[in-house]
Write an enzyme that holds these catalytic residues in place. Structure first.
Site, PDB file in Angstrom:
ATOM      1  N   LYS A   1      36.287  34.660  45.156  1.00 57.58           N
ATOM      2  CA  LYS A   1      35.253  35.692  44.975  1.00 57.58           C
ATOM      3  C   LYS A   1      34.467  35.743  46.280  1.00 57.58           C
ATOM      4  O   LYS A   1      34.536  34.796  47.085  1.00 57.58           O
ATOM      5  CB  LYS A   1      34.327  35.352  43.798  1.00 57.58           C
ATOM      6  CG  LYS A   1      33.676  33.975  43.864  1.00 57.58           C
ATOM      7  CD  LYS A   1      32.882  33.685  42.600  1.00 57.58           C
ATOM      8  CE  LYS A   1      32.386  32.253  42.571  1.00 57.58           C
ATOM      9  NZ  LYS A   1      31.673  31.936  41.329  1.00 57.58           N
ATOM     10  N   ASN A  48      32.535  32.713  47.581  1.00 58.05           N
ATOM     11  CA  ASN A  48      33.241  31.536  48.096  1.00 58.05           C
ATOM     12  C   ASN A  48      33.977  31.799  49.413  1.00 58.05           C
ATOM     13  O   ASN A  48      34.894  31.067  49.775  1.00 58.05           O
ATOM     14  CB  ASN A  48      34.214  30.989  47.045  1.00 58.05           C
ATOM     15  CG  ASN A  48      33.492  30.267  45.933  1.00 58.05           C
ATOM     16  OD1 ASN A  48      32.331  29.901  46.081  1.00 58.05           O
ATOM     17  ND2 ASN A  48      34.150  30.070  44.813  1.00 58.05           N
ATOM     18  N   THR A  83      35.763  32.407  37.590  1.00 61.67           N
ATOM     19  CA  THR A  83      34.607  33.281  37.383  1.00 61.67           C
ATOM     20  C   THR A  83      35.065  34.434  36.498  1.00 61.67           C
ATOM     21  O   THR A  83      36.105  35.039  36.787  1.00 61.67           O
ATOM     22  CB  THR A  83      34.081  33.779  38.744  1.00 61.67           C
ATOM     23  OG1 THR A  83      33.669  32.625  39.498  1.00 61.67           O
ATOM     24  CG2 THR A  83      32.929  34.737  38.587  1.00 61.67           C
TER      25      THR A  83
END
Length: 689
Positions: free
Chosen positions: A504, A507, A539
């Site tokens: 994501k 990160n 996530t």
């Protein structure tokens, strides 16, 4: 004649009227697009201002560049990843686990089954799994005005209501009432989580319940038993006997079981076909038409384990005989396209450059330097980030102030309480051995009575998430560069049998050059090749469907998340998003084809996203016989300088402003951590971290 002319005239009038309406619709659509763009621009500006304005009472102008404290923004707040506790039972023992059985009336069984099939999440399960869930559910009774689920409590049960009525409230507000034949509490069977609403009884109620452990055992066992059965069938076919185990495993994943009724033609002589069949249940008759006497001649009978149509896989697609079901028949089916994409094995993308003597000597010298350092050799300069388990601080070497590092500080008590020890150990081992320019380096770890410390490379260009928040979305070329960085990181990890599982923008961090690097390996795991893992983690907006359905997942889950990242970078928000995790998962299970792509996503970008986000993991780009090369050669990457990216000579689309090794101006401001954890008793940490 006059009447015909009148009709023709009227028709011309209607055609002209329709043409004018079409032109008006085109104009209105254009106007709508322009307004959409304006709304998006204004929203982006609003996001930008929200992120830098703080309440007037707190305004204090500081000399430091970061005088404006970034406030959490409801549109673009950072997302927390979710991780279930590790699987309690041993995977190899699953087939021998005896599941509980609770007798039920036929009416109760039917009610539970219908309730499951009517539920947005559970209707995606296989019928055999639903049957086992029905058998395992146990009865629960509650009197009037009883609390079944309390908002904020941790839960592990899902319920089906058979009798009575309940009221659902959230933060004291009534949401709805529910009666017989409804499922509630289903998020708790995916992972350990707090309840999002309260459920109170309005009458006496009779429920059926199943806990997370039992549900997950059913899900895992079904997949493993089916996969093992398919593998055995494939190994018995001479065509497949020379194939490596990992290719057979992928073929087993992509095979579909199809049912045929008595007398149904499975193959018809003379027809063109591209499908290969293995009989998993029943018997078929093979016949051949004889031009002399018209009637088909019986050639032979095939039963369970026999196969037919193998020539279709090589391209020979004109059927030379009929195959007819003799009674009910089930066949495992694979088509030529799937077969061609999978045969060829994994592409070797390992970075062999790290095996040479010069590189080894460099890393040995580096290890010697860092192993001599102690915790008190560093000064804390500033906070770079705050996460679920602790903080990341920029630290400076006291003896050499130009040398700065990122120090990730984790609370031991929090890790033990959330049973994440295994994930933290895995993070340390994977990052220590990862020598890639697209992965943040971990140099050294420390520990004391309260914290674990990870000394890492400092990347001072800021988080990609911050850039995306401030800009709203990225151009095609900018997205291509960052996606390319992730592809290189994945190629490196996957060649080592490592799955990442938490891609994501949050990160991805930029170094001072502007290159993106993967950070936070809390969910990374070394699974090897041709192996799967079952722990639910990731996530919510980025989780692949096989993780949600607990089918077992491998590196192909990373390619799914790559497609989601592309979409989010191009538009500013992910394709699948709901008001709560369960609704997000249900949207994901509907598939990428149900998502309407905005016009700003080009045709080639949309094509790549859809190929990365195929529901079946074995069909995803990156997971086929050419591996990551299929992504690199995709039309969207045409003309992209992969060699320049690898060598670091390609100019990044955004070059961050970093004035020195202590410049933290590309990061948000964070409050000091006032939560002092208690010392841990070292349970789970009696090893050298």
């Amino acid at each position: 004649m006059g009447t015909l002319r009148d009709l023709q005239y009227a028709l011309q009038e209607k055609i002209e009227e329709l043409r004018q309406r079409d032109a008006l619709i085109d104009e209105l659509e254009l106007e709508l697009d322009q307004k959409d763009e304006l709304i998006q621009r204004l929203q982006n500006e609003l996001d930008k201002y929200r992120s830098v304005i703080r309440p007037a009472t707190a305004q204090q102008v500081q000399a430091h560049q970061k005088s404006l404290v970034l406030q959490p923004d409801q549109h673009r707040s950072k997302r927390q990843a979710i991780s279930a506790e590790p699987t309690a039972c041993n995977i190899s023992d699953l087939s021998h686990v005896t599941l509980p059985f609770y007798p039920k009336s036929p009416q109760s069984k039917e009610l539970i089954k219908e309730a499951i099939l009517d539920n947005d999440f559970m209707k995606n399960l296989e019928l055999s799994q639903i049957q086992e869930i029905v058998d395992c559910m146990y009865p629960v009774d509650y009197g009037k005005d009883a609390c079944i689920i309390k908002e904020g409590d941790v839960g592990s049960l899902v319920f089906v209501m058979e009798e009575g009525k309940v009221e659902v409230t959230k933060e004291g507000m009534k949401l709805c009432t529910m009666g017989p034949g409804q499922v509630f509490g289903e998020l708790a069977i995916l992972y350990n989580c707090t309840r999002t609403a309260t459920v109170m009884t309005l009458t006496h109620v009779k429920l059926w319940a199943i806990d997370r452990q039992c549900f997950q055992t059913i899900m895992m066992r079904t997949g493993l038993i089916k996969h093992a059965k398919y593998m055995d069938f494939l190994k018995s076919v001479p065509t497949f006997q020379g194939l490596p185990e990992e290719t057979l495993s992928k073929l087993a994943d992509v095979m579909e079981e199809t049912h045929y009724d008595d007398g149904q033609y499975i193959i018809r002589q003379g027809a063109r076909g591209d499908t290969f069949f293995i009989i998993s249940k029943g018997t078929v008759n093979v016949t051949q038409g004889d031009s002399a006497n018209q009637g088909p001649v019986h050639l032979r009978e095939l039963t369970r384990g026999d196969w037919f149509g193998e020539r279709a896989l090589q391209g020979e697609d004109v059927r030379t005989a009929n195959v007819v079901a003799a009674g009910a028949v089930n066949c495992l089916v694979i088509d030529r396209d799937s077969f061609k994409h999978l045969i060829g094995g994994l592409d070797d993308v390992s970075n062999k450059g790290y095996d040479d003597a010069e590189t080894k000597a460099k890393y040995e010298a580096e290890n010697a330097f860092f192993s001599s350092l102690k915790l008190n050799d560093f000064n804390i300069i500033d906070t770079l980030g705050v996460g679920g388990f602790g903080r990341v601080e920029l630290v400076q070497l006291k003896s050499e102030e130009a040398k700065t590092f990122a120090m990730k500080i984790l609370k031991k008590r929090h890790i033990v309480d959330t049973r994440q020890q295994e994930h933290i150990r895995s993070e340390k081992h994977i990052m220590t051995e990862a020598h890639s320019d697209f992965i943040v380096r971990l140099y050294r770890t420390f520990k004391d009575s309260k914290y674990l410390y990870m000394l890492m490379e400092a990347c001072l260009g800021g988080e990609l998430w911050t850039l995306l928040r401030d800009r709203g979305s990225f151009e095609d070329s900018t997205t291509r560069f960052y996606t390319g960085c992730v592809v290189e990181a994945f190629a490196y990890l996957h060649a080592k049998g490592i799955i990442y599982r938490d891609l994501k923008p949050e990160n991805l961090i930029l170094d001072s050059r502007g290159y993106a690097k993967l950070v936070d390996f809390g969910f990374a795991k070394k699974i090897g090749f041709c192996k799967k893992t079952w722990t639910f983690c990731g996530t919510p907006e980025y989780v692949a469907p096989e993780i949600i359905l607990n089918k077992g997942h491998d590196v192909s889950a990373d390619y799914w998340s790559l497609g989601i990242l592309m979409y989010e970078l191009l538009t500013g928000s992910p394709p699948f998003s709901g008001p709560d995790p369960m609704k997000t998962y249900n949207i994901i299970l509907r598939g990428i084809d149900m998502i309407e792509f905005p016009k700003k996503i080009t045709k080639n970008a949309a094509n790549l996203i859809k190929k990365l986000c195929r529901d079946n993991p074995s069909e995803r780009l990156g997971n086929l016989k050419n591996g990551v090369k299929d992504i690199q050669k995709h039309k969207w990457f045409e003309g992209f300088n992969w060699e320049g990216l690898k060598k670091g000579t390609l100019t990044p689309p955004i070059i961050p402003d970093v004035s020195s090794s202590t410049d933290t101006s590309n990061f948000d401001n964070f409050p000091e951590d006032s939560d002092e954890p208690p010392p841990d008793d070292n349970s789970g940490w009696d090893y050298d971290f």
